[in-house]
Design a protein around this motif. Structure first.
Motif, mmCIF file in Angstrom:
data_model
loop_
_atom_site.group_PDB
_atom_site.id
_atom_site.type_symbol
_atom_site.label_atom_id
_atom_site.label_comp_id
_atom_site.label_asym_id
_atom_site.label_seq_id
_atom_site.Cartn_x
_atom_site.Cartn_y
_atom_site.Cartn_z
ATOM 1 N N UNK A 217 -8.394 0.083 1.124
ATOM 2 C CA UNK A 217 -7.980 0.221 2.811
ATOM 3 C C UNK A 217 -7.850 1.430 2.938
ATOM 4 N N UNK A 218 -8.874 2.058 4.143
ATOM 5 C CA UNK A 218 -8.657 3.476 4.380
ATOM 6 C C UNK A 218 -9.800 4.236 3.618
ATOM 7 N N UNK A 219 -10.137 5.463 4.042
ATOM 8 C CA UNK A 219 -11.170 6.256 3.377
ATOM 9 C C UNK A 219 -10.318 7.464 3.039
ATOM 10 N N UNK A 220 -9.291 7.648 3.028
ATOM 11 C CA UNK A 220 -8.695 8.724 2.640
ATOM 12 C C UNK A 220 -7.895 8.621 1.419
ATOM 13 N N UNK A 221 -8.303 8.082 0.370
ATOM 14 C CA UNK A 221 -7.886 7.517 -0.846
ATOM 15 C C UNK A 221 -9.108 7.835 -1.887
ATOM 16 N N UNK B 164 -9.806 0.690 8.175
ATOM 17 C CA UNK B 164 -10.415 -0.383 7.759
ATOM 18 C C UNK B 164 -10.446 -0.632 6.145
ATOM 19 N N UNK B 165 -11.159 -1.766 5.847
ATOM 20 C CA UNK B 165 -11.372 -1.945 4.638
ATOM 21 C C UNK B 165 -12.617 -1.679 4.209
ATOM 22 N N UNK C 135 -4.046 -6.755 1.312
ATOM 23 C CA UNK C 135 -5.814 -6.488 1.205
ATOM 24 C C UNK C 135 -6.636 -6.621 2.283
ATOM 25 N N UNK C 136 -5.936 -7.661 3.224
ATOM 26 C CA UNK C 136 -6.938 -8.058 4.221
ATOM 27 C C UNK C 136 -6.872 -7.224 5.439
ATOM 28 N N UNK C 137 -5.921 -6.233 5.813
ATOM 29 C CA UNK C 137 -5.816 -5.609 6.954
ATOM 30 C C UNK C 137 -6.889 -4.918 7.220
ATOM 31 N N UNK C 138 -7.463 -4.973 8.586
ATOM 32 C CA UNK C 138 -6.637 -5.537 9.868
ATOM 33 C C UNK C 138 -6.786 -7.080 10.073
ATOM 34 N N UNK C 139 -7.717 -7.644 9.216
ATOM 35 C CA UNK C 139 -7.864 -9.070 9.651
ATOM 36 C C UNK C 139 -6.534 -9.815 9.208
ATOM 37 N N UNK C 140 -6.502 -11.094 9.605
ATOM 38 C CA UNK C 140 -5.275 -11.870 9.363
ATOM 39 C C UNK C 140 -5.929 -12.962 8.460
#
Lengths: 210, 166
Positions: A176-180, A46-47, B18-23
């Motif tokens: 995006x993601x927490x593995x960065x 997730x972001x 940049x919005x993933x997983x939102x649309x």
């Protein structure tokens, strides 16, 4: 013009913390966290998004970070000229790096409107690697994504123009993601350092003693 | 070689958005062909216009343009100063219908162009397309982008012309 023109704002050298990474940051969505003296997104798959809240910068401003490592797929970037610190109302720009396993990694520029994103232009190819640096800059209506590929100098990888937002605003980091993992976040108001300044030249004539 | 296209916007639901997983992330659909175009040493740029679409200009080898011709609407001239006078009637009607489909009222079209696009240039028509664009809004409740905030100015067509040169 040289990039960057500003110093480090946060080196994350402290105990694990967050989100947010410290009181100098505001979480826009989920938020970033400090782990092992580096910063990362707090969400897996997730972001995460946090903005530096100490002051707004600009209107001309910049931000940069060191990508300690890169994930299999995801992205990292800087929000610039952000109008608020609330996701539902935040407007501005995003200088973004999208990382793909294999072919397809790119730098891109987005307009942010009420927390949603619209890509400006096509993007440009760039394959990031562990240790590369990523930067974003907006001067006037020109938004640039900078990359520093290993030991090479900073170079512009994407340039787009947009005249929607022209006021000072907040800078931030979105993942995006927490593995960065990343380190050494810097940025602020673009100072124009690196511009040549005329210096008066004085000619001296040495007198020979006789 | 140079070509102009009308290309729709699409929601980017890839993990690289940049919005993933939102649309909540929009992009010009031509982005899906980036690797194909860049591998052939081509490049493109576009601006958003009315109707959730973009005017796109590509510089690429003929083989690439032939492929893109089969996917998006190619505009029947290549240079902004090209006159539309020699276009077949059906092509001019199709171009006019595109303006209507974008959302421009027929009264506004006629006021600008009269009853014959053939009296004008490609640049005239594209600049008309770029008079305004819809303002997108992400609805978090429905996880979709909607267009209920009216319109705003487009970025200048000259940005596209300057960036993609023969």
């Amino acid at each position: 013009m040289a990039f960057p023109t500003t110093g480090i704002l946060d080196n994350f050298n402290r105990g694990d913390e967050g989100p947010p990474p410290s009181a100098n940051w505001t979480d826009i969505a989920f938020g970033l966290e400090v782990v092992s003296n580096e910063v990362r997104g707090s969400q897996f798959n997730d972001y995460s998004w946090s903005c530096w809240n100490v002051s707004a910068f600009g209107a001309d401003s910049e931000a940069y970070i060191t990508m300690v490592d890169t994930p299999g797929a995801g992205g990292c970037g800087f929000s610039l000229r952000c109008t608020t610190l609330v996701e539902a109302t935040i407007d501005g720009y995003l200088a973004w790096y999208s990382h793909a396993s294999g072919v397809g990694s790119e730098t891109r520029v987005y307009e942010i409107l009420n927390g949603g994103f619209t890509q400006i232009g096509s993007g440009d190819a760039f394959a990031g690697a562990n240790g590369d640096k990523l930067g974003g800059e907006i001067i006037g209506t020109t938004i640039k994504v900078y990359v520093k590929d290993g030991a090479a100098a900073w170079t512009v990888n994407s340039t787009e123009t947009d005249n929607t937002y022209d006021q000072a605003g907040y800078i931030g980091v979105r993942y995006y993601s927490n593995i960065w993992d990343a380190d050494d976040f810097g940025g602020g108001t673009e100072t124009g350092a690196g511009l040549s300044i005329p210096v008066a030249m004085h000619h001296y004539k040495q007198r020979r003693r006789r | 070689m140079i070509a102009w296209y009308i290309v729709p916007y699409e929601i980017d639901i890839s993990k690289s958005a940049p919005g993933y997983p939102l649309k909540n992330c929009r992009r010009i659909a031509m982005c899906a062909y980036n690797q194909y175009i860049w591998t052939a040493q081509g490049k493109w740029h576009g601006i958003e216009v009315l109707g959730n679409r973009a005017i796109v200009k590509i510089k690429a080898p003929q083989a690439v343009l032939t492929t893109i011709d089969g996917v998006y609407k190619r505009i029947p001239k290549d240079n902004l100063d090209d006159s539309l006078a020699d276009l077949p009637s059906g092509v001019k009607v199709a171009l006019k219908n595109e303006l209507i489909d974008m959302g421009y009222p027929i009264t506004e079209i006629v006021e600008r162009f009269g009853n014959d696009l053939g009296q004008h240039t490609l640049g005239n028509v594209l600049r008309f397309m770029a008079r305004r664009r819809l303002i997108p809004r992400y609805d978090k409740q429905t996880d979709e982008v909607v267009f209920d905030l009216g319109t705003k100015n487009c970025q200048p067509l000259q940005d596209v012309e300057n960036k993609i040169q023969e």
